[in-house]
Scaffold this active site. Structure first.
Site, short mmCIF file in Angstrom:
data_model
loop_
_atom_site.label_atom_id
_atom_site.label_comp_id
_atom_site.label_asym_id
_atom_site.label_seq_id
_atom_site.Cartn_x
_atom_site.Cartn_y
_atom_site.Cartn_z
N HIS A 1 -20.94 30.77 -20.38
CA HIS A 1 -21.51 30.48 -19.52
C HIS A 1 -23.41 30.25 -19.62
O HIS A 1 -23.28 29.04 -20.50
CB HIS A 1 -21.45 31.10 -17.94
CG HIS A 1 -22.01 30.59 -16.61
ND1 HIS A 1 -22.02 30.77 -15.37
CD2 HIS A 1 -23.53 29.88 -17.55
CE1 HIS A 1 -22.93 30.32 -15.00
NE2 HIS A 1 -24.05 29.27 -15.68
N GLU B 1 -27.48 28.47 -8.46
CA GLU B 1 -27.31 29.67 -8.58
C GLU B 1 -28.15 30.96 -7.96
O GLU B 1 -28.72 31.79 -8.08
CB GLU B 1 -27.55 29.70 -10.28
CG GLU B 1 -26.92 28.65 -10.90
CD GLU B 1 -25.13 29.34 -10.78
OE1 GLU B 1 -24.38 30.41 -10.85
OE2 GLU B 1 -25.01 29.05 -12.66
N HIS C 1 -32.22 31.92 -16.79
CA HIS C 1 -30.99 31.65 -16.87
C HIS C 1 -30.61 30.78 -17.75
O HIS C 1 -31.31 29.43 -17.60
CB HIS C 1 -29.78 31.34 -15.73
CG HIS C 1 -28.78 31.07 -16.28
ND1 HIS C 1 -27.80 31.49 -16.57
CD2 HIS C 1 -28.24 30.04 -15.29
CE1 HIS C 1 -26.42 30.84 -16.66
NE2 HIS C 1 -27.25 30.04 -15.76
N HIS D 1 -28.72 28.11 -21.18
CA HIS D 1 -26.84 27.99 -21.57
C HIS D 1 -27.56 28.11 -23.20
O HIS D 1 -27.06 26.94 -23.88
CB HIS D 1 -25.93 27.30 -21.18
CG HIS D 1 -25.79 27.19 -19.81
ND1 HIS D 1 -25.35 25.76 -19.19
CD2 HIS D 1 -25.84 27.63 -18.35
CE1 HIS D 1 -25.92 25.72 -17.91
NE2 HIS D 1 -25.70 27.40 -17.45
#
Length: 218
Positions: free
Chosen positions: A155, A75, A93, A95
């Site tokens: 996502h 990413e 980031h 999930h």
């Protein structure tokens, strides 16, 4: 501040995110920027066990500039694009379950509580694109315009801040707002705060020197 000084704080933040149950397996990645260098978690890393010597240093073009056997996260593209387009010094980031769930049912997580002011108001959902793609990066950058957090369709969530602790805090705010939203919509049509009401929250916090509400200028 040297980039090496950020290795331990970045790992501590990663371990705390994992302990909070924000990601499954190797999902999620973090980075910090110091000048023209970026320290980022490696590809395939588990946030709960990543170590300082596994972190990868790249330049703003994505080239690895300190010898290592590890590769940067897949990413990396959206991390670099966010550093180019914002004043952020850190990106997180993950999930988280509620955030992923909300990303699948709406285009926008509305300001259902005044804590939404902590991330700039309503939370946009970036369109789905496969991980590591230029399309995902483009969508994430657009979703974070004048915001400090966004959702990513099917996502997860992504947040920026002046340091990794703040970026992770913003992730936590979005996850909490997502949980509230899911419970509210399961019972009926929730009341949504207006832009004027959020502006009043920020102004009131400023008068009281209440730090969690920095306004919309990051």
């Amino acid at each position: 501040m040297d980039i090496v000084d950020q290795r331990v704080p970045l790992c501590v933040a990663a371990h705390q995110l994992a302990a909070a149950g924000t990601s499954l397996s190797t999902g999620g990645n973090l980075s910090v920027r110091v000048g023209d260098r970026v320290l980022v978690t490696p590809q395939g890393a588990r946030l709960g066990s990543v170590q300082p010597d596994q972190l990868v240093v790249v330049d703003m073009d994505g080239s690895v500039i300190e010898e290592t056997r590890y590769r940067p996260t897949a990413e990396l593209g959206f991390h670099l694009d966010l550093y180019r387009s914002t004043s952020a010094s850190a990106i997180a980031h993950a999930h988280p379950i509620a955030s992923v769930a909300v990303s699948t049912i709406t285009e926008l997580l509305p300001p259902i509580h005044y804590d939404a002011a902590m991330v700039g108001g309503s939370v946009r959902v970036a369109p789905y694109a496969v991980f590591g793609s230029p399309e995902l990066s483009e969508g994430v950058v657009a979703a974070l315009f004048e915001r400090t957090a966004a959702l990513m369709r099917n996502h997860g969530s992504v947040a920026i801040g002046g340091n990794i602790e703040t970026a992770c805090e913003h992730l936590g705010v979005v996850e909490w707002l997502s949980e509230v939203y899911l419970k509210a919509v399961s019972a009926g049509a929730p009341a949504i705060l207006s832009d004027d009401q959020l502006t009043e929250v920020v102004a009131t916090a400023a008068r009281r020197a209440y730090q969690p509400y920095p306004g919309r200028d990051r």
